[in-house]
Design a protein around this motif. Sequence first.
Motif, PDB file in Angstrom:
ATOM      1  N   LEU A 174       0.662  -1.782   0.000  1.00  6.35           N
ATOM      2  CA  LEU A 174      -0.021   0.113  -0.083  1.00  6.35           C
ATOM      3  C   LEU A 174       1.107   1.570   0.481  1.00  6.35           C
ATOM      4  O   LEU A 174       0.186   2.267  -0.790  1.00  6.35           O
ATOM      5  N   LEU A 175       1.931   1.044   0.836  1.00  3.36           N
ATOM      6  CA  LEU A 175       2.912   2.111   0.986  1.00  3.36           C
ATOM      7  C   LEU A 175       3.255   2.633  -0.259  1.00  3.36           C
ATOM      8  O   LEU A 175       3.841   3.832  -0.866  1.00  3.36           O
ATOM      9  N   ASP A 176       3.525   1.829  -1.524  1.00  2.00           N
ATOM     10  CA  ASP A 176       4.324   1.643  -2.427  1.00  2.00           C
ATOM     11  C   ASP A 176       3.824   2.837  -3.071  1.00  2.00           C
ATOM     12  O   ASP A 176       3.361   3.020  -4.544  1.00  2.00           O
ATOM     13  N   GLN A 177       1.845   2.635  -3.354  1.00  2.00           N
ATOM     14  CA  GLN A 177       0.675   2.666  -4.713  1.00  2.00           C
ATOM     15  C   GLN A 177       0.625   3.980  -3.641  1.00  2.00           C
ATOM     16  O   GLN A 177      -0.492   4.678  -4.184  1.00  2.00           O
ATOM     17  N   CYS A 178       1.308   5.147  -2.280  1.00  2.51           N
ATOM     18  CA  CYS A 178       0.524   5.918  -1.861  1.00  2.51           C
ATOM     19  C   CYS A 178       0.274   6.753  -2.713  1.00  2.51           C
ATOM     20  O   CYS A 178      -0.496   8.161  -2.463  1.00  2.51           O
ATOM     21  N   SER A 179       1.420   7.534  -3.848  1.00  4.39           N
ATOM     22  CA  SER A 179       1.132   8.270  -4.586  1.00  4.39           C
ATOM     23  C   SER A 179       0.144   8.423  -4.603  1.00  4.39           C
ATOM     24  O   SER A 179      -0.356   9.392  -5.647  1.00  4.39           O
ATOM     25  N   LYS A 180      -0.616   7.353  -5.526  1.00  6.57           N
ATOM     26  CA  LYS A 180      -1.343   6.820  -6.057  1.00  6.57           C
ATOM     27  C   LYS A 180      -3.350   6.836  -5.645  1.00  6.57           C
ATOM     28  O   LYS A 180      -4.332   7.137  -5.827  1.00  6.57           O
ATOM     29  N   LEU A 181      -2.862   6.838  -4.230  1.00  4.11           N
ATOM     30  CA  LEU A 181      -3.959   7.037  -3.001  1.00  4.11           C
ATOM     31  C   LEU A 181      -4.060   8.049  -2.190  1.00  4.11           C
ATOM     32  O   LEU A 181      -3.857   8.624  -0.852  1.00  4.11           O
ATOM     33  N   PRO A 182      -4.653   9.693  -3.001  1.00  2.00           N
ATOM     34  CA  PRO A 182      -4.900  10.874  -2.445  1.00  2.00           C
ATOM     35  C   PRO A 182      -5.225  10.563  -0.923  1.00  2.00           C
ATOM     36  O   PRO A 182      -4.997  11.761  -0.385  1.00  2.00           O
ATOM     37  N   THR A 183      -6.446   9.990  -0.457  1.00  2.00           N
ATOM     38  CA  THR A 183      -6.630  10.682   0.229  1.00  2.00           C
ATOM     39  C   THR A 183      -6.884   9.865   1.396  1.00  2.00           C
ATOM     40  O   THR A 183      -7.131   9.167   2.997  1.00  2.00           O
ATOM     41  N   LEU A 184      -5.918   8.588   1.126  1.00  2.00           N
ATOM     42  CA  LEU A 184      -5.302   7.298   2.227  1.00  2.00           C
ATOM     43  C   LEU A 184      -4.266   8.361   3.641  1.00  2.00           C
ATOM     44  O   LEU A 184      -3.322   8.522   2.953  1.00  2.00           O
ATOM     45  N   LYS A 185      -4.988   8.736   4.941  1.00  2.00           N
ATOM     46  CA  LYS A 185      -4.086   9.181   5.456  1.00  2.00           C
ATOM     47  C   LYS A 185      -3.645   8.630   6.550  1.00  2.00           C
ATOM     48  O   LYS A 185      -2.238   8.638   7.170  1.00  2.00           O
ATOM     49  N   HIS A 186      -3.798   6.825   7.279  1.00  2.00           N
ATOM     50  CA  HIS A 186      -4.011   6.852   8.002  1.00  2.00           C
ATOM     51  C   HIS A 186      -3.657   4.561   7.976  1.00  2.00           C
ATOM     52  O   HIS A 186      -5.045   4.418   7.310  1.00  2.00           O
ATOM     53  N   MET A 187      -3.237   3.846   8.844  1.00  2.00           N
ATOM     54  CA  MET A 187      -3.309   2.209   9.222  1.00  2.00           C
ATOM     55  C   MET A 187      -3.013   2.318   9.664  1.00  2.00           C
ATOM     56  O   MET A 187      -1.974   2.243  10.484  1.00  2.00           O
ATOM     57  N   VAL A 188      -4.138   1.448  10.271  1.00  2.00           N
ATOM     58  CA  VAL A 188      -3.805   0.352  11.583  1.00  2.00           C
ATOM     59  C   VAL A 188      -3.172  -0.712  11.190  1.00  2.00           C
ATOM     60  O   VAL A 188      -3.800  -1.572  10.205  1.00  2.00           O
ATOM     61  N   VAL A 189      -2.495  -1.186  11.848  1.00  2.00           N
ATOM     62  CA  VAL A 189      -1.433  -2.557  11.733  1.00  2.00           C
ATOM     63  C   VAL A 189      -1.559  -3.735  12.722  1.00  2.00           C
ATOM     64  O   VAL A 189      -1.236  -2.899  13.902  1.00  2.00           O
ATOM     65  N   MET A 190      -2.145  -4.132  12.522  1.00  2.00           N
ATOM     66  CA  MET A 190      -2.133  -5.506  13.387  1.00  2.00           C
ATOM     67  C   MET A 190      -0.526  -6.269  13.705  1.00  2.00           C
ATOM     68  O   MET A 190      -0.514  -6.451  15.069  1.00  2.00           O
ATOM     69  N   GLU A 191      -0.086  -6.541  12.221  1.00  2.00           N
ATOM     70  CA  GLU A 191       1.509  -7.414  12.753  1.00  2.00           C
ATOM     71  C   GLU A 191       1.910  -6.436  13.820  1.00  2.00           C
ATOM     72  O   GLU A 191       2.603  -5.147  13.038  1.00  2.00           O
ATOM     73  N   THR A 192       2.843  -7.001  14.756  1.00  2.00           N
ATOM     74  CA  THR A 192       3.762  -6.037  15.330  1.00  2.00           C
ATOM     75  C   THR A 192       4.678  -7.195  15.861  1.00  2.00           C
ATOM     76  O   THR A 192       4.318  -7.849  15.605  1.00  2.00           O
ATOM     77  N   PRO A 193       5.782  -6.176  15.542  1.00  2.00           N
ATOM     78  CA  PRO A 193       6.591  -4.787  16.052  1.00  2.00           C
ATOM     79  C   PRO A 193       6.004  -4.273  14.510  1.00  2.00           C
ATOM     80  O   PRO A 193       6.564  -5.000  13.824  1.00  2.00           O
ATOM     81  N   ILE A 194       6.011  -3.140  14.580  1.00  2.00           N
ATOM     82  CA  ILE A 194       5.975  -2.334  13.139  1.00  2.00           C
ATOM     83  C   ILE A 194       8.024  -2.173  13.534  1.00  2.00           C
ATOM     84  O   ILE A 194       7.972  -1.775  13.693  1.00  2.00           O
ATOM     85  N   THR A 195       7.912  -2.586  11.411  1.00  3.04           N
ATOM     86  CA  THR A 195       9.645  -2.228  11.831  1.00  3.04           C
ATOM     87  C   THR A 195      10.044  -0.727  11.862  1.00  3.04           C
ATOM     88  O   THR A 195       8.968  -0.072  10.846  1.00  3.04           O
ATOM     89  N   ASP A 196      10.959  -0.752  11.643  1.00  3.83           N
ATOM     90  CA  ASP A 196      11.468   0.952  11.309  1.00  3.83           C
ATOM     91  C   ASP A 196      11.659   0.692  10.002  1.00  3.83           C
ATOM     92  O   ASP A 196      11.665   1.746   9.837  1.00  3.83           O
ATOM     93  N   GLU A 197      11.652  -0.096   9.178  1.00  3.27           N
ATOM     94  CA  GLU A 197      11.617   0.671   7.379  1.00  3.27           C
ATOM     95  C   GLU A 197      10.354   0.706   6.959  1.00  3.27           C
ATOM     96  O   GLU A 197      10.063   1.866   6.324  1.00  3.27           O
TER      97      GLU A 197
END
Length: 661
Positions: A174-197
């Motif tokens: 999704l992040l790779d596509q974000c330039s084409k997703l102008p309305t998307l501002k928030h992501m809630v992520v189930m898998e943890t921990p979220i990596t630094d990358e």
Amino acid sequence: MAERAHPDLFRPVPLDKQTKILQGKGGIRVSPKISCTSEKDFNCDELTLDGHAKTVYEGFLRGERVSNDGPCLGWRASGSQPYQWMSYSEVRRKAQYFGSALVEKGLDPSNETKVAIYSQNRPEWVIADLGCITYSMVTVPLYSTLGPEGYEHIINLTEVRLIVVDTHEKVTSLLDQCSKLPTLKHMVVMETPITDEITEKAVKMGVDLIAYDDFLASGERNLKDPVPCNPDDVAVIRFTSGTTGIPKGAMMTHANIMASATNMYISSRDCFSFDPGYRYISYLPLAHGLEHSAQALLFHSGCSVGFFRGDLKELVNDIQELKPELFAVVPRLANKLYDKIMAKINASYVKRALFRWAFNAKKREVDRGIFSKNTWYDKIVFGKIQALLGGQLQWIVTGSAPISDEVLTFFRVVFGCPVSEAYGQTEATCGATFTLPNETSSGHVGSPLPNVMIKLVDVEEMGYLASQDKGEICMKGSCVFKGYFKNQEKTDEAIDSEGWLHSGDIGEWLPNGALKITDRKKNIYKLSQGEYVAPEKIENVLMRSPLVGQAFVYGESLQSYNIAVIAPEEEELKKFAENNAIKGKVEELCENETVRRAIQAEIDKQCTAAKLCGFEKVRKFILHPEPFSVENGLLTPTFKNKRNVIKAMFKEKIDQLYSEN
């Protein structure tokens, strides 16, 4: 469960009179349980599960009460551990935390707000969905087979600002596509921990990334009062699987979902009671109607839903631990279970003889409508097989595609319980017809559900006439969807001016009043001799061969015959190779001329047995060693062929075969 509807709705339907024809033109048919005599009198809005729960949210609250706050959602961390459970009140609280966090993020608690869920089935999926409807928001489920273009289209069309995602892999995509997703501002992520990358990438793309548990904690700190939805509010925008073209967003209201739940309850009453605490295994995609509507009914009834661990290869192990009373199965999975069980039985002469003796004896009882797990045959022969699916099954439901007579009868006899086949489509919320609980025959999809009227209309170009009880299946009732989101043109194509949903499927009324699916209107093509071909009909014929695992049939208007792409049934292929002293891997076997001749002979045999016309038969085929699957993008999440994708993948080989005329 309160029986607010008329008692006649719960009376058994005779197998020889499975529909009632309403007065007037059109040959409209309804369930014999319905007391109306004309289309004008048909008032399906009066059919409700009880007098109070008219939305999915209200249904869940009822489930909490009738279950005495019993176990609601279950999961297991590994195959060696038991299921852990969240109670109804715990799920309700977490849903309120989730919804409160949405409001805290600036999302308006109204039916105009859309929240996407991009995840496999798991407790967090249900909590996020319930959290949305607690505050009158709309859920937009996504699934992996959509691909980047598919979810880009959906997110932009629905103007989603927040999406709930299960894995880092999907977050990255999704992040790779974000330039084409102008309305998307928030992501809630189930898998943890979220990596630094991933965190760094999100910051760079201007997306707010938050762990699921932290999101719930935020909602708990900023708790808001619920904003309950109304029955006519949209609960979910369910996008079609996209077998052809761009996915369309079907808007399903709370009234639609509760109507489907009512249909399932009334139709199953004779074989399944939906008692609080009864268990169900959830693995079919929640993004689709059958699973989502079934869970609405289960929660309304106070039942317990246990989730598989996400791997279909481990599904049987999860079922054995959960021991469900209710199991929904798609034909593809049923076929695999059947093949594996029969392979073990046929490996031994003694086992095979004992099984046939017990099967034939018990089948005589099933043919009389008697289902049992307490016979001597169960104790001696079938008990171990029943244990494969937990040993507690009381009802099995199948849908999404036709199931073979052989497999359907096998499940009824061996597992000692009714097996109901459902027919419907996304736009009908869940189902439109169901085979009766006491049904012992096969080859049809039963009678209309109580909330549904069905009629057949002429398809003259294919030779189907309603006057001959054949034609396109059309549905009307409270389960029919509100329309396609921001697509009035397609809505008008699907629902006519009188409110009838045109399915695109061809059906036939049998003498007993049951509906048989015979063809498909939309997926037809014309060959050069002017004959129309329905490829799905031929595919089902080819897959009756033990050597054929999956099939895709294709033809062109400039050509006079059909070509098939066949994925062989691997175990049967290896068995054939061993019996014929042929060595090699599956890829090598697919190139072997002896194998190809055997499969061509099987194709010819099945086409002849099904009495296909000459123009319907398959003259040439491509043998593909890898099965069609959801993972490789060749099947939809409901295991239907993605026709455009398969066509594109094999276009070069198809062209080559046609050039060899």
